[in-house]
Design a protein around this motif. Sequence first.
Motif, mmCIF file in Angstrom:
data_model
loop_
_atom_site.group_PDB
_atom_site.id
_atom_site.type_symbol
_atom_site.label_atom_id
_atom_site.label_comp_id
_atom_site.label_asym_id
_atom_site.label_seq_id
_atom_site.Cartn_x
_atom_site.Cartn_y
_atom_site.Cartn_z
ATOM 1 N N THR A 49 9.679 86.140 -59.596
ATOM 2 C CA THR A 49 9.179 85.779 -58.289
ATOM 3 C C THR A 49 7.930 86.567 -57.637
ATOM 4 N N TYR A 50 6.972 86.016 -57.568
ATOM 5 C CA TYR A 50 5.865 86.636 -56.892
ATOM 6 C C TYR A 50 5.508 86.538 -55.288
ATOM 7 N N LYS A 51 5.978 87.446 -54.465
ATOM 8 C CA LYS A 51 5.869 87.453 -53.052
ATOM 9 C C LYS A 51 4.402 87.588 -52.828
ATOM 10 N N ILE A 52 3.827 86.604 -51.878
ATOM 11 C CA ILE A 52 2.519 87.054 -51.431
ATOM 12 C C ILE A 52 2.715 87.021 -49.869
ATOM 13 N N THR A 53 1.755 87.670 -49.244
ATOM 14 C CA THR A 53 1.932 87.871 -47.764
ATOM 15 C C THR A 53 0.968 86.708 -47.160
ATOM 16 N N ILE A 97 7.907 81.872 -59.795
ATOM 17 C CA ILE A 97 8.122 81.418 -58.367
ATOM 18 C C ILE A 97 6.913 82.185 -57.603
ATOM 19 N N ILE A 98 6.239 81.322 -57.037
ATOM 20 C CA ILE A 98 5.395 81.945 -55.868
ATOM 21 C C ILE A 98 5.634 81.514 -54.548
ATOM 22 N N SER A 99 6.059 82.659 -53.667
ATOM 23 C CA SER A 99 6.458 82.514 -52.325
ATOM 24 C C SER A 99 6.067 83.192 -51.377
ATOM 25 N N ASN A 100 5.697 82.685 -50.113
ATOM 26 C CA ASN A 100 5.257 83.347 -49.056
ATOM 27 C C ASN A 100 6.354 83.576 -48.044
ATOM 28 N N GLY A 101 7.702 83.404 -48.379
ATOM 29 C CA GLY A 101 8.665 83.706 -47.527
ATOM 30 C C GLY A 101 9.065 84.988 -46.945
ATOM 31 N N VAL A 102 9.583 85.108 -45.995
ATOM 32 C CA VAL A 102 10.097 86.463 -45.538
ATOM 33 C C VAL A 102 11.551 86.591 -45.940
ATOM 34 N N SER A 103 11.815 87.747 -46.640
ATOM 35 C CA SER A 103 12.931 88.102 -47.253
ATOM 36 C C SER A 103 13.971 88.793 -46.222
ATOM 37 N N VAL A 104 15.028 88.237 -45.935
ATOM 38 C CA VAL A 104 16.070 89.018 -45.371
ATOM 39 C C VAL A 104 16.998 89.877 -45.559
ATOM 40 N N ASP A 105 17.246 91.068 -45.280
ATOM 41 C CA ASP A 105 17.977 92.163 -45.481
ATOM 42 C C ASP A 105 19.346 91.745 -45.030
ATOM 43 N N PRO A 106 20.536 91.643 -46.063
ATOM 44 C CA PRO A 106 21.824 91.073 -45.688
ATOM 45 C C PRO A 106 22.386 91.867 -44.539
ATOM 46 N N ASP A 160 26.164 88.259 -50.226
ATOM 47 C CA ASP A 160 26.065 87.828 -51.713
ATOM 48 C C ASP A 160 24.730 86.839 -51.686
ATOM 49 N N MET A 161 24.128 86.525 -50.581
ATOM 50 C CA MET A 161 23.392 85.453 -50.491
ATOM 51 C C MET A 161 21.824 85.853 -50.572
ATOM 52 N N ASP A 162 20.883 85.282 -51.222
ATOM 53 C CA ASP A 162 19.599 85.519 -51.219
ATOM 54 C C ASP A 162 18.912 84.740 -49.964
ATOM 55 N N VAL A 163 18.333 85.197 -48.854
ATOM 56 C CA VAL A 163 17.864 84.351 -47.764
ATOM 57 C C VAL A 163 16.465 84.854 -47.478
ATOM 58 N N GLU A 164 15.791 83.601 -47.525
ATOM 59 C CA GLU A 164 14.284 83.599 -47.109
ATOM 60 C C GLU A 164 14.023 82.612 -46.013
ATOM 61 N N ILE A 165 13.122 83.191 -45.128
ATOM 62 C CA ILE A 165 12.775 82.546 -43.987
ATOM 63 C C ILE A 165 11.216 81.912 -44.144
ATOM 64 N N ALA A 166 10.871 80.912 -44.015
ATOM 65 C CA ALA A 166 9.524 80.305 -43.850
ATOM 66 C C ALA A 166 9.137 80.412 -42.745
ATOM 67 N N ASP A 167 8.280 81.236 -42.350
ATOM 68 C CA ASP A 167 7.492 81.460 -40.976
ATOM 69 C C ASP A 167 5.961 81.243 -41.189
ATOM 70 N N LYS A 168 5.326 81.349 -42.142
ATOM 71 C CA LYS A 168 4.053 81.464 -42.253
ATOM 72 C C LYS A 168 3.293 80.168 -42.501
ATOM 73 N N PRO A 169 2.428 79.841 -41.732
ATOM 74 C CA PRO A 169 1.930 78.180 -41.666
ATOM 75 C C PRO A 169 0.828 77.948 -42.712
ATOM 76 N N ASN A 170 0.562 78.944 -43.276
ATOM 77 C CA ASN A 170 -0.429 78.691 -44.425
ATOM 78 C C ASN A 170 -0.132 78.194 -45.647
ATOM 79 N N ALA A 171 -0.910 77.555 -46.522
ATOM 80 C CA ALA A 171 -0.481 77.255 -47.882
ATOM 81 C C ALA A 171 0.048 78.305 -48.878
#
Length: 767
Positions: free
Chosen positions: A100-104, A132-141, A366-377
């Motif tokens: 998984t490649y997280k981009i800002t 996986i290429i994602s620009n989601g925000v990871s959530v600390d459990p 135990d869950m991997d949580v991402e939040i989509a907050d960035k409006p860019n492609a």
Amino acid sequence: MFGKKSIAAVLLMSTLVLGSVASPASVYADRTLNGNVTTLSSGATTNTGLNLYVDGSVAVGGDGSKDTPFKTLPQARDAIRAKKGVLPAGGITVWVKGGTYKITGTFELTSSDSGSNGKSIVYRSYPGEKVIISNGVSVDPTLWKPLNSEAQKRVNPKVSAAKLVELDVRSMGLTNINSYPGGTSFSDKWGIIDLIVNSELQPISQWPNPEEVAGGKRGGWTTANGSADAKSFYYGEDGVPADGDTINALNADGTNRADRWKNSIAQGHDLYLQGFWRTLWSPLMSKVQSINTSDGSITLLDMPAGGMGSKFSKDVAGSNPVYRVGEGTEEWRALNLLDEIDQPGEWALDFKDGKIYYYPKGNIADMDVEIADKPNAVVKMNGASYISFLGFQIEDTLGNGIDLQKSHHITIAGNTVMNVGNGGIIDTYGYSNMIKSNDIYDTGGFGISIGSAGDRKTLTGASTRITNNHIHHIGQHAHLAGIVIRDSVGVWVDHNLVHDVPRDAVRYERNNNLTFEYNEVHNTALAESDTGAFYTAQDWSSYGNDLRYNFIHHNQRANGFYADGSDAGDNYYNNIIQGSDRALQLNGHHNIAKNNVIVASNTARIENRSDTLAISAAVTQNYGVSSIFADTLRDKNPTSGVWLNYAAQLKAKYGYTDNLWSDILNPAWRPEYSNGSKIIDNALVQVGSVIKPKYGDYTVANNNTIDSISAASFYNYSQMDLRSKNSQVLSKFPNLNSIFPQIGLQQDAYRIRVVTRAETGGLTNRN
């Protein structure tokens, strides 16, 4: 880099109801369809002049060699950019290892990152590995907390508050959490964060629940009980709707819903209802001003345009402002409210509290949580050329998955685009691009969109192709189409499978010389009505579009091919249309349906518009020579040059007997009628009727009628194998039996496995 949990399948079939999702939760018995079966790849291995490598697991990026790879995609891009266009013969391939490649922000490629003819730049996933290429925000459990005491009071009485958790997204610094961008009344601008858990988009809370029939005719919606005034409707028994049904569905389950909602509003929590207040299309999301539990009515903050009550209602109840009594069939539902979280997986964003409230399906720790907050492609190509992007999984953004702007000779193939807030893949002002064998689902808006490809004034074709893509469960927030093409020339759309969409599967407006062939469509219009599997409208200059060898089936809420008011010059031939409301709905002129097989559909229809049509008490739409539709034709300067030559080509190809363009712009020709339109030489199997207009120079002739499904001698009707042994069918579509197996998705270098109709739910209608 590798914190995200692995994804069970490329073919995760959505059962979610998020924002404006259309389909019920039980669309598939097993959402993880073929859980470990790979369906897409990055294609065959090819030799290039230079190979570069990216591996996100390394501690520090190296020089891009196989032994010391780059760590990030931008490092590889920048290394290629440094060559300043001096590229080796055969081009460059960037091999990206699994992870998984997280981009800002956005991974962007511009003209400086382009290849050239014979020296393409190829970005591709490593064979057999998921990238996986994602620009989601990871959530600390640890950020998830039990519900605060005030929130506990608002929890649905059917659910224990101890099962819900909360997340303070305001303290996380997220942006799209304070209000809807569309304001207090909107159709499309959802624009708030998305919640993705274990790579699955979570359903926003709603009442009624997707499978719950609450006073209406289908799950997930209830109905108004008549209008109270221009911006109010009855939910209780005081209404006088045309259908006479005044059941108080809001309070029928004993949870005291009206009072609960009223109390939440009094505490400053927003309540939004999404409703078909006026039309059967484009439901309006409206903020509630107040709830009157005495007379059982709800008042919206803003008046729907034209006032409350279906515009098809005959009885006007009041004026200044105008509103109608209402038919009692106006559907509505509540969305995004803590008070209605009553099923595992549901969540709501509370604007006042700045918190997400969530009902997890298990232990949230135990869950991997991402939040989509960035409006860019996630990926963008701007002014780029000769680039291929192959075999990636793009996700977790509020914007588009892949965005092409003013780019050409681009290949986007073998990718999965999912969990994006707007569209899957968009291409504007491009040409010679290939969008091939991608899977696109769980999008907030469209699947694939093409805009301004080619030049309509000069009729210069774009030579862009959309082929072999699987698009489903899109339009979760805004009811957009699976494939959208606008203001374009010479786009080829073939072998795509589109299903489970809220509105149209394919929407094409203001285009010329498009080809749609070998596409399969089922289960469209799951949220809206007055739509088509293939829909176009309102342009007298949109000639030369061919739709052939397409299969539309299980389409009970929509028309098959829909040429809406003032469309012109579309050609529907050698298609198979099963189980539609109106298999053909042809308005406008020179629309020709020929040699199609139409099965188990209510009607096929040619319809006229009058010179003017009342849209509301104050607005009329002109369909004559002074209309905006005529202006689009005049804008092409049709009496000289390219468009004059085009007229001769069209007449020769399609057999028009009218003079293009002088007749059409002559009021005596009555262009608001369906002149030149035809339903001819079709096989009609168990079709109710062919409806003709009262006026106009149209043709309905030489159609073979077969009374029953059994008489049509289809190979296997229950499995939707509509090859036939019937001579009346084959006389109208002689090569049906050789064409039919070629329709829909095909195996190729990128799509290594093709899903079956049974697997996609293509053997039944959705409720």
